[in-house]
Design a protein around this motif. Structure first.
Motif, mmCIF file in Angstrom:
data_model
loop_
_atom_site.group_PDB
_atom_site.id
_atom_site.type_symbol
_atom_site.label_atom_id
_atom_site.label_comp_id
_atom_site.label_asym_id
_atom_site.label_seq_id
_atom_site.Cartn_x
_atom_site.Cartn_y
_atom_site.Cartn_z
ATOM 1 N N ILE A 13 -47.362 128.202 88.523
ATOM 2 C CA ILE A 13 -48.259 128.462 87.401
ATOM 3 C C ILE A 13 -47.555 128.095 86.101
ATOM 4 O O ILE A 13 -46.444 128.559 85.845
ATOM 5 N N PRO A 14 -48.159 127.253 85.264
ATOM 6 C CA PRO A 14 -47.535 126.921 83.976
ATOM 7 C C PRO A 14 -47.354 128.185 83.132
ATOM 8 O O PRO A 14 -48.210 129.063 83.097
ATOM 9 N N LEU A 15 -46.216 128.273 82.462
ATOM 10 C CA LEU A 15 -45.934 129.425 81.605
ATOM 11 C C LEU A 15 -46.601 129.233 80.243
ATOM 12 O O LEU A 15 -46.613 128.127 79.704
ATOM 13 N N PRO A 16 -47.150 130.291 79.678
ATOM 14 C CA PRO A 16 -47.796 130.157 78.366
ATOM 15 C C PRO A 16 -46.769 129.973 77.257
ATOM 16 O O PRO A 16 -45.596 130.329 77.401
ATOM 17 N N ARG A 17 -47.214 129.445 76.160
ATOM 18 C CA ARG A 17 -46.325 129.208 75.023
ATOM 19 C C ARG A 17 -45.653 130.503 74.569
ATOM 20 O O ARG A 17 -44.478 130.508 74.179
ATOM 21 N N GLU A 18 -46.383 131.625 74.635
ATOM 22 C CA GLU A 18 -45.846 132.897 74.170
ATOM 23 C C GLU A 18 -44.615 133.342 74.964
ATOM 24 O O GLU A 18 -43.790 134.101 74.451
ATOM 25 N N PHE A 19 -44.501 132.876 76.188
ATOM 26 C CA PHE A 19 -43.348 133.225 77.022
ATOM 27 C C PHE A 19 -42.042 132.812 76.343
ATOM 28 O O PHE A 19 -41.022 133.497 76.453
ATOM 29 N N PHE A 20 -42.069 131.689 75.629
ATOM 30 C CA PHE A 20 -40.861 131.111 75.043
ATOM 31 C C PHE A 20 -40.582 131.605 73.624
ATOM 32 O O PHE A 20 -39.477 131.404 73.106
ATOM 33 N N GLU A 21 -41.555 132.251 73.000
ATOM 34 C CA GLU A 21 -41.423 132.624 71.597
ATOM 35 C C GLU A 21 -40.732 133.980 71.430
ATOM 36 O O GLU A 21 -41.253 134.901 70.811
ATOM 37 N N LEU B 299 -34.222 132.132 84.474
ATOM 38 C CA LEU B 299 -33.615 132.037 85.798
ATOM 39 C C LEU B 299 -34.696 132.196 86.868
ATOM 40 O O LEU B 299 -35.499 133.129 86.818
ATOM 41 N N GLY B 300 -34.695 131.296 87.832
ATOM 42 C CA GLY B 300 -35.688 131.325 88.886
ATOM 43 C C GLY B 300 -36.940 130.527 88.577
ATOM 44 O O GLY B 300 -37.743 130.244 89.481
ATOM 45 N N LYS B 301 -37.136 130.153 87.301
ATOM 46 C CA LYS B 301 -38.295 129.356 86.939
ATOM 47 C C LYS B 301 -38.089 127.912 87.411
ATOM 48 O O LYS B 301 -36.975 127.492 87.743
ATOM 49 N N LEU B 302 -39.176 127.147 87.448
ATOM 50 C CA LEU B 302 -39.138 125.793 87.989
ATOM 51 C C LEU B 302 -39.285 124.747 86.889
ATOM 52 O O LEU B 302 -40.123 124.896 85.991
ATOM 53 N N PRO C 217 -43.735 119.516 74.612
ATOM 54 C CA PRO C 217 -44.097 120.898 74.970
ATOM 55 C C PRO C 217 -43.995 121.119 76.473
ATOM 56 O O PRO C 217 -44.660 120.449 77.256
ATOM 57 N N LEU C 218 -43.178 122.062 76.869
ATOM 58 C CA LEU C 218 -42.907 122.307 78.289
ATOM 59 C C LEU C 218 -43.959 123.194 78.942
ATOM 60 O O LEU C 218 -43.881 123.446 80.142
ATOM 61 N N TYR C 219 -44.918 123.678 78.171
ATOM 62 C CA TYR C 219 -45.957 124.552 78.702
ATOM 63 C C TYR C 219 -47.290 123.820 78.929
ATOM 64 O O TYR C 219 -48.294 124.446 79.251
ATOM 65 N N THR C 220 -47.294 122.495 78.750
ATOM 66 C CA THR C 220 -48.515 121.717 78.978
ATOM 67 C C THR C 220 -48.386 120.933 80.280
ATOM 68 O O THR C 220 -47.290 120.467 80.630
ATOM 69 N N LEU D 196 -42.487 125.848 85.044
ATOM 70 C CA LEU D 196 -43.465 126.605 85.806
ATOM 71 C C LEU D 196 -42.891 127.957 86.206
ATOM 72 O O LEU D 196 -41.679 128.136 86.286
ATOM 73 N N ASP D 197 -43.773 128.894 86.472
ATOM 74 C CA ASP D 197 -43.332 130.218 86.889
ATOM 75 C C ASP D 197 -42.672 130.160 88.255
ATOM 76 O O ASP D 197 -42.972 129.279 89.069
ATOM 77 N N GLY D 198 -41.771 131.083 88.504
ATOM 78 C CA GLY D 198 -41.056 131.159 89.775
ATOM 79 C C GLY D 198 -40.572 132.578 89.982
ATOM 80 O O GLY D 198 -40.669 133.418 89.075
ATOM 81 N N PRO D 199 -40.044 132.865 91.171
ATOM 82 C CA PRO D 199 -39.619 134.238 91.481
ATOM 83 C C PRO D 199 -38.425 134.686 90.636
ATOM 84 O O PRO D 199 -37.485 133.934 90.427
#
Length: 262
Positions: free
Chosen positions: A66-74, A85-88, A204-207, A214-217
């Motif tokens: 699942i793509p991570l939203p922009r807010e994840f990085f802010e 860590l663990g993200k793709l 942009p890495l969230y597009t 991407l999300d990961g465990p």
């Protein structure tokens, strides 16, 4: 076994002794034993898969995510770093799992942004979730994920990864026919495996498409320690434990003896 609700079949008088059914039972036993043996062979073959055997502490992942939203990085780089860590990381057929990172913050004497925005460092002052790629020693492309709000000047360096898919492409780009951690343990190796250039800065890495995170465990345990190769920084920042890695994985760059459980 009789199916509940089904009609009861008619009874017929047997014309032969019941013991003649015994050969059928032996056949079933043989078939069952053969099936068990085949399942055992399949299990052994699965455990012998080269990529997985080379990454014992990195579970197999689906190339998707699942793509991570922009807010994840802010957020502050020091908060973003362990969360990565663990993200793709995905670029086309190549998917990597992030196993080691370093945080670089404003007013950090080891940070590229310490002198303000320049032609080289301008992407670091862009929006969180964008890429900052720079050339190191004229050889290595170093991938950073910009952190925090636009104008702050912070980022997280991707130091090491583990392969998830596209191993043949990774090996070709790296010029190494190996499945050992040496393939991706080091920031320059990650950039080379992804086929990056400085043209990817500001991406942009969230597009979807191109280069994306991407999300990961989430890893169960994390190691921390001082960052690598920043002897030019102040003593306060040289010793700051702003390097993070997944515990138990061999996909970590040297030195490993400076890492401790978080």
């Amino acid at each position: 076994m009789t199916t509940p609700g089904a009609a009861t079949p008619p009874c017929f008088k047997r014309s032969s002794p019941r013991k003649k059914l015994q050969p059928r039972k032996r056949h079933l036993a043989v078939d069952f034993a053969a099936g068990e043996a085949e399942a055992a062979r399949a299990s052994v073959a699965a455990r012998a898969t080269p990529l997985l055997s080379a990454t014992p502490a990195v579970p197999a992942q689906s190339p998707g995510g699942i793509p991570l939203p922009r807010e994840f990085f802010e957020v502050d780089a020091l908060d973003l770093a362990p969360r990565l860590l663990g993200k793709l990381l995905r670029r086309d057929q190549v998917v990597l799992r992030i196993t080691e990172v370093e945080a670089y913050r404003p007013n950090d004497s080891a940070c590229h942004g310490r002198f303000g925005a320049t032609a080289r460092t301008a992407p670091m002052f862009g929006p969180g979730g964008h890429a900052y790629v720079y050339l190191c020693y004229g050889l290595h492309m170093m991938l950073n994920v910009v952190a925090d709000k636009e104008g702050v000047g912070a980022a997280v360096l991707i130091r090491s990864c583990a392969p998830v898919s596209g191993l043949d492409i990774i090996q070709q780009r790296r010029g190494q026919q190996t499945e050992k951690p040496i393939l991706l343990t080091g920031p320059g190796k990650v950039g080379q495996a992804l086929g990056l250039s400085t043209d990817w800065s500001n991406h942009p890495l969230y597009t979807p498409g191109g280069l994306e995170v991407l999300d990961g465990p989430e890893p169960e345990n994390v190691l921390v320690g001082p960052r690598v190769g920043i002897d030019y920084a102040s003593s306060e920042h040289v010793t700051a434990p702003w390097r993070f890695a997944i515990a138990g994985t061999p996909w970590i760059s040297a030195p490993k003896n400076t890492l401790r459980p978080r």
